[in-house]
Motif scaffolding. Structure first.
Motif, PDB file in Angstrom:
ATOM      1  N   ALA A  68      15.864  -2.978 -16.355  1.00 23.11           N
ATOM      2  CA  ALA A  68      15.606  -1.852 -15.509  1.00 23.11           C
ATOM      3  C   ALA A  68      14.725  -0.593 -15.888  1.00 23.11           C
ATOM      4  CB  ALA A  68      17.103  -1.095 -15.426  1.00 23.11           C
ATOM      5  N   MET A  69      14.547  -0.496 -17.219  1.00 20.75           N
ATOM      6  CA  MET A  69      13.533   0.299 -17.762  1.00 20.75           C
ATOM      7  C   MET A  69      12.263  -0.057 -17.527  1.00 20.75           C
ATOM      8  SD  MET A  69      15.284   3.203 -18.111  1.00 20.75           S
ATOM      9  CE  MET A  69      14.046   4.333 -19.168  1.00 20.75           C
ATOM     10  N   ARG A  70      11.999  -1.446 -17.601  1.00 19.08           N
ATOM     11  CA  ARG A  70      10.874  -1.991 -17.634  1.00 19.08           C
ATOM     12  C   ARG A  70      10.134  -1.987 -16.141  1.00 19.08           C
ATOM     13  NH1 ARG A  70       9.877  -7.883 -16.943  1.00 19.08           N
ATOM     14  NH2 ARG A  70       7.973  -8.181 -16.303  1.00 19.08           N
ATOM     15  N   ALA A  71      11.269  -2.276 -15.168  1.00 19.48           N
ATOM     16  CA  ALA A  71      10.933  -2.085 -13.711  1.00 19.48           C
ATOM     17  C   ALA A  71      10.459  -0.608 -13.368  1.00 19.48           C
ATOM     18  CB  ALA A  71      12.151  -2.490 -13.086  1.00 19.48           C
ATOM     19  N   ALA A  72      11.199   0.533 -14.017  1.00 19.83           N
ATOM     20  CA  ALA A  72      11.000   1.877 -13.740  1.00 19.83           C
ATOM     21  C   ALA A  72       9.541   2.223 -14.253  1.00 19.83           C
ATOM     22  CB  ALA A  72      12.163   2.735 -14.458  1.00 19.83           C
ATOM     23  N   GLU A  73       9.132   1.712 -15.343  1.00 17.32           N
ATOM     24  CA  GLU A  73       8.031   1.915 -16.062  1.00 17.32           C
ATOM     25  C   GLU A  73       6.684   0.920 -15.044  1.00 17.32           C
ATOM     26  OE1 GLU A  73       5.417   1.007 -19.946  1.00 17.32           O
ATOM     27  OE2 GLU A  73       7.713   1.358 -20.266  1.00 17.32           O
ATOM     28  N   GLU A  74       6.836  -0.111 -14.533  1.00 21.22           N
ATOM     29  CA  GLU A  74       6.023  -0.766 -14.209  1.00 21.22           C
ATOM     30  C   GLU A  74       5.830  -0.684 -12.507  1.00 21.22           C
ATOM     31  OE1 GLU A  74       6.003  -4.821 -15.229  1.00 21.22           O
ATOM     32  OE2 GLU A  74       6.178  -4.336 -17.428  1.00 21.22           O
ATOM     33  N   LEU A  75       6.864  -0.263 -11.944  1.00 19.05           N
ATOM     34  CA  LEU A  75       6.982  -0.190 -10.337  1.00 19.05           C
ATOM     35  C   LEU A  75       6.019   1.018 -10.070  1.00 19.05           C
ATOM     36  CD1 LEU A  75      10.357  -0.881  -9.629  1.00 19.05           C
ATOM     37  CD2 LEU A  75       8.498  -2.220  -8.718  1.00 19.05           C
ATOM     38  N   GLN A  76       5.112   0.948  -9.089  1.00 18.01           N
ATOM     39  CA  GLN A  76       4.320   1.793  -8.783  1.00 18.01           C
ATOM     40  C   GLN A  76       4.736   2.561  -7.339  1.00 18.01           C
ATOM     41  OE1 GLN A  76       0.639  -0.338  -7.806  1.00 18.01           O
ATOM     42  NE2 GLN A  76       0.233  -0.879 -10.128  1.00 18.01           N
ATOM     43  N   VAL A  77       5.745   3.443  -7.781  1.00 21.57           N
ATOM     44  CA  VAL A  77       6.309   4.300  -6.630  1.00 21.57           C
ATOM     45  C   VAL A  77       6.894   5.617  -7.199  1.00 21.57           C
ATOM     46  CG1 VAL A  77       7.569   2.029  -5.842  1.00 21.57           C
ATOM     47  CG2 VAL A  77       8.771   3.347  -7.591  1.00 21.57           C
ATOM     48  N   GLY A  78       7.158   6.484  -6.498  1.00 27.57           N
ATOM     49  CA  GLY A  78       7.667   7.909  -6.583  1.00 27.57           C
ATOM     50  C   GLY A  78       8.607   7.734  -7.354  1.00 27.57           C
ATOM     51  N   ASN A 129      16.256  19.825  -6.549  1.00 25.93           N
ATOM     52  CA  ASN A 129      15.487  20.062  -7.973  1.00 25.93           C
ATOM     53  C   ASN A 129      14.774  19.045  -8.466  1.00 25.93           C
ATOM     54  OD1 ASN A 129      17.943  19.200  -8.856  1.00 25.93           O
ATOM     55  ND2 ASN A 129      17.975  20.644 -10.448  1.00 25.93           N
ATOM     56  N   MET A 130      14.988  17.693  -7.887  1.00 23.88           N
ATOM     57  CA  MET A 130      14.291  16.310  -8.385  1.00 23.88           C
ATOM     58  C   MET A 130      13.156  16.134  -7.589  1.00 23.88           C
ATOM     59  SD  MET A 130      17.787  13.865  -7.814  1.00 23.88           S
ATOM     60  CE  MET A 130      16.586  12.474  -7.798  1.00 23.88           C
ATOM     61  N   PRO A 131      12.058  15.695  -8.210  1.00 24.66           N
ATOM     62  CA  PRO A 131      10.846  15.378  -7.545  1.00 24.66           C
ATOM     63  C   PRO A 131      10.526  14.121  -6.660  1.00 24.66           C
ATOM     64  CG  PRO A 131      10.921  14.494  -9.956  1.00 24.66           C
ATOM     65  CD  PRO A 131      12.141  15.110  -9.583  1.00 24.66           C
ATOM     66  N   TYR A 132      11.014  14.657  -5.363  1.00 20.27           N
ATOM     67  CA  TYR A 132      11.131  13.436  -4.502  1.00 20.27           C
ATOM     68  C   TYR A 132       9.894  13.258  -3.468  1.00 20.27           C
ATOM     69  CZ  TYR A 132      12.745  10.450  -0.709  1.00 20.27           C
ATOM     70  OH  TYR A 132      12.991   9.318   0.069  1.00 20.27           O
ATOM     71  N   GLY A 133       9.205  12.148  -3.777  1.00 24.30           N
ATOM     72  CA  GLY A 133       8.046  11.734  -3.183  1.00 24.30           C
ATOM     73  C   GLY A 133       7.601  10.466  -3.612  1.00 24.30           C
ATOM     74  N   GLY A 134       6.298  10.102  -3.122  1.00 25.18           N
ATOM     75  CA  GLY A 134       5.972   8.766  -3.130  1.00 25.18           C
ATOM     76  C   GLY A 134       4.546   8.682  -3.862  1.00 25.18           C
ATOM     77  N   VAL A 135       3.961   7.465  -3.820  1.00 28.32           N
ATOM     78  CA  VAL A 135       2.730   7.402  -4.205  1.00 28.32           C
ATOM     79  C   VAL A 135       1.891   6.331  -3.327  1.00 28.32           C
ATOM     80  CG1 VAL A 135       3.303   7.641  -6.864  1.00 28.32           C
ATOM     81  CG2 VAL A 135       3.259   5.539  -5.894  1.00 28.32           C
ATOM     82  N   LYS A 136       0.759   6.176  -3.507  1.00 28.12           N
ATOM     83  CA  LYS A 136      -0.146   5.366  -2.641  1.00 28.12           C
ATOM     84  C   LYS A 136       0.039   5.756  -1.166  1.00 28.12           C
ATOM     85  CE  LYS A 136       1.052   1.003  -5.049  1.00 28.12           C
ATOM     86  NZ  LYS A 136       1.590  -0.283  -4.733  1.00 28.12           N
ATOM     87  N   GLU A 137       0.179   5.358   0.029  1.00 30.00           N
ATOM     88  CA  GLU A 137       0.079   5.860   1.206  1.00 30.00           C
ATOM     89  C   GLU A 137       1.587   6.292   1.624  1.00 30.00           C
ATOM     90  OE1 GLU A 137      -2.155   3.646   4.199  1.00 30.00           O
ATOM     91  OE2 GLU A 137      -3.181   2.781   2.865  1.00 30.00           O
ATOM     92  N   ARG A 160       0.748  -1.191   0.231  1.00 27.76           N
ATOM     93  CA  ARG A 160       0.079   0.078  -0.115  1.00 27.76           C
ATOM     94  C   ARG A 160       0.822   1.297  -0.156  1.00 27.76           C
ATOM     95  NH1 ARG A 160      -1.739  -0.627   6.282  1.00 27.76           N
ATOM     96  NH2 ARG A 160      -1.046   1.510   6.929  1.00 27.76           N
ATOM     97  N   PHE A 161       2.171   0.983   0.058  1.00 28.26           N
ATOM     98  CA  PHE A 161       2.975   2.171  -0.003  1.00 28.26           C
ATOM     99  C   PHE A 161       3.604   2.187  -1.113  1.00 28.26           C
ATOM    100  CE2 PHE A 161       2.763   1.034   4.298  1.00 28.26           C
ATOM    101  CZ  PHE A 161       2.326   1.950   5.011  1.00 28.26           C
ATOM    102  N   GLY A 162       4.473   3.191  -1.564  1.00 34.02           N
ATOM    103  CA  GLY A 162       5.181   3.281  -2.887  1.00 34.02           C
ATOM    104  C   GLY A 162       6.215   4.625  -3.079  1.00 34.02           C
ATOM    105  N   LEU A 163       6.977   4.872  -1.860  1.00 35.04           N
ATOM    106  CA  LEU A 163       7.852   5.825  -1.877  1.00 35.04           C
ATOM    107  C   LEU A 163       8.764   6.027  -3.106  1.00 35.04           C
ATOM    108  CD1 LEU A 163       8.401   8.684  -0.689  1.00 35.04           C
ATOM    109  CD2 LEU A 163       9.638   7.543   1.067  1.00 35.04           C
ATOM    110  N   GLN A 164       9.972   4.986  -2.660  1.00 39.50           N
ATOM    111  CA  GLN A 164      11.041   5.011  -3.617  1.00 39.50           C
ATOM    112  C   GLN A 164      11.652   3.554  -3.892  1.00 39.50           C
ATOM    113  OE1 GLN A 164      13.146   8.325  -4.639  1.00 39.50           O
ATOM    114  NE2 GLN A 164      10.982   8.591  -4.643  1.00 39.50           N
ATOM    115  N   ALA A 165      12.124   3.351  -4.910  1.00 42.44           N
ATOM    116  CA  ALA A 165      12.629   1.976  -5.055  1.00 42.44           C
ATOM    117  C   ALA A 165      14.064   1.861  -5.921  1.00 42.44           C
ATOM    118  CB  ALA A 165      11.640   1.102  -6.003  1.00 42.44           C
ATOM    119  N   GLY A 166      14.748   0.714  -5.358  1.00 39.22           N
ATOM    120  CA  GLY A 166      16.042   0.771  -6.276  1.00 39.22           C
ATOM    121  C   GLY A 166      16.160  -0.715  -6.748  1.00 39.22           C
TER     122      GLY A 166
END
Length: 117
Positions: free
Chosen positions: A60-70, A84-92, A45-51
């Motif tokens: 890597a690009m497929r993961a970047a497109e499909e992962l539901q994270v900020g 100046n980067m858009p740091y944040g998350g999605v979901k909760e 239910r969370f989606g801040l950042q992923a590595g």
């Protein structure tokens, strides 16, 4: 103070596994395929950042497109950030983005992809 810690074999229902820890703690889970890994991340239910660490730029690009994270950091850890980067998350995991320009664009769902070669 809590020392940097890596946990393995943690049940998915344990808070350290299914909640955001915001500390020097990483839960490591094995996966059999990229599809499984993406599914597991997106099931949260969370989606801040992923590595993701890989030498396969297509994966890597497929993961970047499909992962539901900020944000997705490729071959780098997900705390990398400059103002100046858009740091944040999605979901909760957040309400909008931090950063000079992105504070104004709170209602958008941007995704940053960073590749460290």
């Amino acid at each position: 103070m809590f020392p940097p810690t890596i946990l393995t074999g943690v049940d998915r229902t344990e808070p350290v596994s299914c909640m955001e820890a915001f500390g020097p703690v990483a839960v490591v889970e094995p996966f059999a395929s990229l599809d499984e890994a993406i599914r597991e991340v997106n099931d949260s239910r969370f989606g801040l950042q992923a590595g993701i660490y890989t030498s396969d730029i297509h994966a890597a690009m497929r993961a970047a497109e499909e992962l539901q994270v900020g944000g997705v950091m490729i071959n780098d850890f997900p705390t990398f950030r400059v103002d100046n980067m858009p740091y944040g998350g999605v979901k909760e995991s957040g309400f909008g983005r931090e950063g000079v320009q992105y504070a104004v664009e709170e209602m958008t769902e941007l995704k940053l992809v960073s590749i460290k070669l």
